[in-house]
Each structure stands twice: as structure tokens, then as C-alpha cells.
Enzyme design. Structure first.
Site, PDB file in Angstrom:
ATOM      1  N   TYR A  37       0.868  -1.184   0.000  1.00 14.84           N
ATOM      2  CA  TYR A  37       0.000   0.000   0.000  1.00 14.84           C
ATOM      3  C   TYR A  37       0.902   1.231   0.000  1.00 14.84           C
ATOM      4  O   TYR A  37       1.549   1.541   1.007  1.00 14.84           O
ATOM      5  CB  TYR A  37      -0.893  -0.039   1.237  1.00 14.84           C
ATOM      6  CG  TYR A  37      -1.976   1.032   1.333  1.00 14.84           C
ATOM      7  CD1 TYR A  37      -2.064   2.091   0.432  1.00 14.84           C
ATOM      8  CD2 TYR A  37      -2.928   0.975   2.338  1.00 14.84           C
ATOM      9  CE1 TYR A  37      -3.060   3.050   0.537  1.00 14.84           C
ATOM     10  CE2 TYR A  37      -3.934   1.934   2.455  1.00 14.84           C
ATOM     11  CZ  TYR A  37      -3.990   2.967   1.564  1.00 14.84           C
ATOM     12  OH  TYR A  37      -4.970   3.923   1.674  1.00 14.84           O
ATOM     13  N   LYS A  83      -1.150  -1.114  -4.242  1.00 13.76           N
ATOM     14  CA  LYS A  83      -2.276  -0.156  -4.255  1.00 13.76           C
ATOM     15  C   LYS A  83      -1.625   1.207  -4.307  1.00 13.76           C
ATOM     16  O   LYS A  83      -0.951   1.624  -3.374  1.00 13.76           O
ATOM     17  CB  LYS A  83      -3.087  -0.342  -2.970  1.00 13.76           C
ATOM     18  CG  LYS A  83      -4.035   0.763  -2.609  1.00 13.76           C
ATOM     19  CD  LYS A  83      -4.934   0.240  -1.492  1.00 13.76           C
ATOM     20  CE  LYS A  83      -5.568   1.300  -0.619  1.00 13.76           C
ATOM     21  NZ  LYS A  83      -6.168   2.420  -1.303  1.00 13.76           N
TER      22      LYS A  83
HETATM   23  C1  LIG Z   1      -5.537   9.704   0.161  1.00 11.71           C
HETATM   24  C2  LIG Z   1      -6.743   8.837   0.278  1.00 11.71           C
HETATM   25  O1  LIG Z   1      -7.327   8.738   1.328  1.00 11.71           O
HETATM   26  N1  LIG Z   1      -7.117   8.175  -0.813  1.00 11.71           N
HETATM   27  C3  LIG Z   1      -8.271   7.332  -0.868  1.00 11.71           C
HETATM   28  C4  LIG Z   1      -9.223   7.789  -1.922  1.00 11.71           C
HETATM   29  O2  LIG Z   1     -10.318   6.917  -1.963  1.00 11.71           O
HETATM   30  C5  LIG Z   1      -9.677   9.199  -1.620  1.00 11.71           C
HETATM   31  O3  LIG Z   1     -10.405   9.205  -0.428  1.00 11.71           O
HETATM   32  C6  LIG Z   1     -10.535   9.741  -2.744  1.00 11.71           C
HETATM   33  O4  LIG Z   1      -9.810   9.688  -3.934  1.00 11.71           O
HETATM   34  C7  LIG Z   1     -10.992  11.180  -2.465  1.00 11.71           C
HETATM   35  O5  LIG Z   1      -9.919  12.072  -2.526  1.00 11.71           O
HETATM   36  C8  LIG Z   1      -7.878   5.907  -1.136  1.00 11.71           C
HETATM   37  O6  LIG Z   1      -6.813   5.831  -2.032  1.00 11.71           O
HETATM   38  C9  LIG Z   1      -7.504   5.280   0.175  1.00 11.71           C
HETATM   39  C10 LIG Z   1      -8.089   3.971   0.321  1.00 11.71           C
HETATM   40  O7  LIG Z   1      -8.463   3.346  -0.616  1.00 11.71           O
HETATM   41  C11 LIG Z   1      -8.243   3.455   1.666  1.00 11.71           C
HETATM   42  O8  LIG Z   1      -9.215   3.798   2.282  1.00 11.71           O
HETATM   43  O9  LIG Z   1      -7.370   2.723   2.127  1.00 11.71           O
END
Ligand SMILES: CC(=O)N[C@@H]([C@@H](O)[C@H](O)[C@H](O)CO)[C@@H](O)CC(=O)C(=O)O
Length: 306
Positions: A140, A168
Site C-alpha cells: 500500500y 495499491k
Molecule cells: C488519500 C486517500 O485517502 N485516498 C483514498 C481515496 O479513496 C480518496 O479518499 C478519494 O480519492 C478522495 O480524494 C484511497 O486511495 C484510500 C483507500 O483506498 C483506503 O481507504 O485505504
């Protein structure tokens, strides 16, 4: 017939939110209900206990409780990737072994945070988790929160092991995403992390996505993925643009997770407020979130015919 790793695991994974009771304790019934809500929506699976899942804000026992509830409810129906990252290697290994015991499909972890660790320390941390089970492992990479950027040389080294099946990529650079894919090779999974760039990530080689905002609009990401697969790029771009309008609004609240969890509550899925220091939404946000929910539901209906 054997299935390759890409065919076996590619697709859309919801980074599932946590579910608490009104006192802020993990509520397994609510976790089960939330997991069940996602079955039948066309997603490949769930990413449990990641950023959106607040794993890092929970103790090991709570993280186990969440995973156990998910497994009891949807084992065999959805592919379950568990985030087992923790500050101490010992705790991360404990969570890895627990994930294997309860039948999760894949484990995944961020580096240890707080200390500025050299690459060798992060590698050792991950290696202990990898060695502790027979489960596949997904790196990750989320440098904006951990301060650690995965180098292609470390990725190449880790990917030599059969158990390390993918990354990821939650960093925002689609160039780096493409480099990870090239380094890992065609049989190495790359998941897009930034939901706002799902289509861009797919175009640059991602095999699917793992995202938090999918949790309030899984149908739209499933549709977006199928438009990409069908090479209907203009339609995909239009849908990504529509989705980004929703994400922009969600990011305007005190916390993204609080906003998404409130939207779920409007659909009868109670998950409680996010855990502090993540802020909940305030009553004055309820009306605009209800409007946003209506807009998302209208868009889902338009794209799915439901
Ligand atoms: C920086 C961050 O938190 N990125 C999120 C995105 O889903 C993010 O919330 C979304 O793109 C909105 O900015 C995901 O990559 C993280 C994720 O999948 C997780 O919850 O582990």
C-alpha cells in the site's frame, strides 16, 4: 484450468468505512449490514481497515472484530483484502495471522508511520508480514499520508516473491503508477488509489481501483470500469467528470468520511460518526448532503437503469 493473478483479482474494491455504535465502539452488526449492502453492486471486493476504514485509529482487537464481522457476512461472495499495517511490526504480523485464520483473501499494508524510516526498515517491516502467512500481499503506497514513497527498486525486489502480487497506488502521479506496472510486469496487479483519477489510472495500466468514495457510489465506479473495458473512453470521461463533481463536494465537508457515512445513513445504513480526530459532519451540513445523496442516486439510476 489455472487463473492468472490479474484475472483472479482485477476490478473494483470498496475501501470500506468503519461502523461504530452511538458511543463510538465497533458495532459488528452495523459492519455486517454495511458489508451486505455492497453485495450485488458489481464490485469485486472490499478493502477492510484501510484509510477509509480507520484501521490506524483502532486497536488490534477492534480491527479483528471488524474483519470477523465482514468475513461472517460476505465470505465467498466478495474478495476481501485486509489492511494489516500498524506502527509496530509485531502488531502488523499479529493482524496478518489473524486475517489468514479468518479466511481473508489478501493482506496489504502501509509502511510503519511516525518514524522517518530508511527503505531497509520498511522492507523488513513488510517482509515480516509477508513471511507470517501464506496469503498474497499487496503493497500500500500512500506517500501523502505516510511520507514514504515506494521506489521502483524496492518494488522490483519485493515483487520477485510470488506472494507479493501487487501495489495499491494511492499517490497521485499516474507516471509513477505506470512505472510500477512496468516494473512489476504484466502479471503484477496495480490498483488505482485516487478515485478522482480512476480513468486516468486505468489508461496508464491500473488493473482496477480501491477507493473510499466508491462506498457511496459503487455502481458508478463499476460502470466507469466497464466503459473503460469497452473502450468507450468519451463516455467514461463524461462519467468520471460527473463523479468528480460529487467527490469535490464530499471533500468540502469537515471530513470526507463523515460526509460519506452520513450519506449512507440516509440510505438506512448506520455506521456512526468517524472516530476523532476525524470530524463528524454538523447538523448544518445535513440538508446539502441530502441534496448530494439525491443527485448521486439520480445518476446511479441514469447509468444503471434502476
Ligand atoms: C488519500 C486517500 O485517502 N485516498 C483514498 C481515496 O479513496 C480518496 O479518499 C478519494 O480519492 C478522495 O480524494 C484511497 O486511495 C484510500 C483507500 O483506498 C483506503 O481507504 O485505504
Amino acid at each position: 484450468m489455472t487463473t492468472d493473478i490479474i484475472s483472479q483479482y482485477q476490478g473494483i474494491y470498496i475501501a470500506m468505512y468503519s461502523a461504530y455504535d452511538e458511543a463510538g465502539n465497533v458495532d459488528q452488526d452495523r459492519v455486517r449490514k454495511l458489508a451486505r449492502y455492497y453485495v450485488g453492486k458489481g464490485v469485486k471486493g472490499l478493502y477492510v481497515g484501510g484509510s477509509s476504514g480507520e484501521g490506524i485509529l483502532q486497536n488490534a482487537e477492534e480491527r479483528k472484530q471488524v474483519l470477523e464481522a465482514v468475513m461472517e457476512e460476505v465470505k465467498g461472495e466478495l474478495t476481501i483484502i485486509v489492511h494489516v499495517g500498524a506502527n509496530s511490526t509485531r502488531e502488523a504480523v499479529e493482524l496478518s495471522m489473524h486475517a489468514e485464520k479468518v479466511g481473508a483473501d489478501i493482506i496489504s499494508a502501509v509502511p510503519s508511520i511516525y518514524y522517518r524510516l530508511p527503505e531497509a526498515a520498511v522492507e523488513t517491516h513488510w517482509q515480516h508480514m509477508i513471511d507470517s502467512t501464506n496469503l498474497p500481499f499487496i503493497i500500500y503506497n500512500i506517500p501523502q499520508t505516510t511520507g514514504f514513497t515506494l521506489s521502483t527498486s524496492l518494488l522490483a525486489k519485493l515483487a520477485e516473491q510470488d506472494k507479493v502480487i501487487g501495489v495499491k497506488m494511492s499517490g497521485e502521479s499516474t507516471f509513477e503508477l505506470q512505472q510500477y506496472k512496468e516494473t512489476g510486469g504484466s502479471m503484477f496487479l496495480v490498483f488505482n488509489g485516487p478515485d478522482e483519477q480512476f480513468l486516468a489510472g486505468r489508461i496508464m495500466g491500473a488493473d482496477g481501483g480501491i477507493g473510499g468514495t466508491y462506498g457511496v457510489m459503487p455502481e458508478l465506479f463499476v460502470k466507469l470500469n466497464s466503459l473503460f473495458i469497452g473502450n468507450r473512453i468519451e463516455e467514461a470521461q463524461a462519467l468520471q467528470t460527473k463523479i468528480n463533481g460529487f467527490i469535490k463536494k464530499l471533500l468540502g465537508y469537515p471530513s470526507l468520511y463523515g460526509a460519506c457515512k452520513y450519506i449512507l445513513s440516509l440510505r438506512g445504513i448506520e455506521t456512526g460518526a468517524p472516530r476523532l480526530p476525524l470530524l463528524p459532519v454538523r447538523p448544518e451540513h445535513h440538508a446539502s448532503l441530502a441534496e448530494l445523496n439525491k443527485d448521486i442516486e439520480k445518476t446511479v439510476a441514469k447509468y444503471t437503469g434502476a
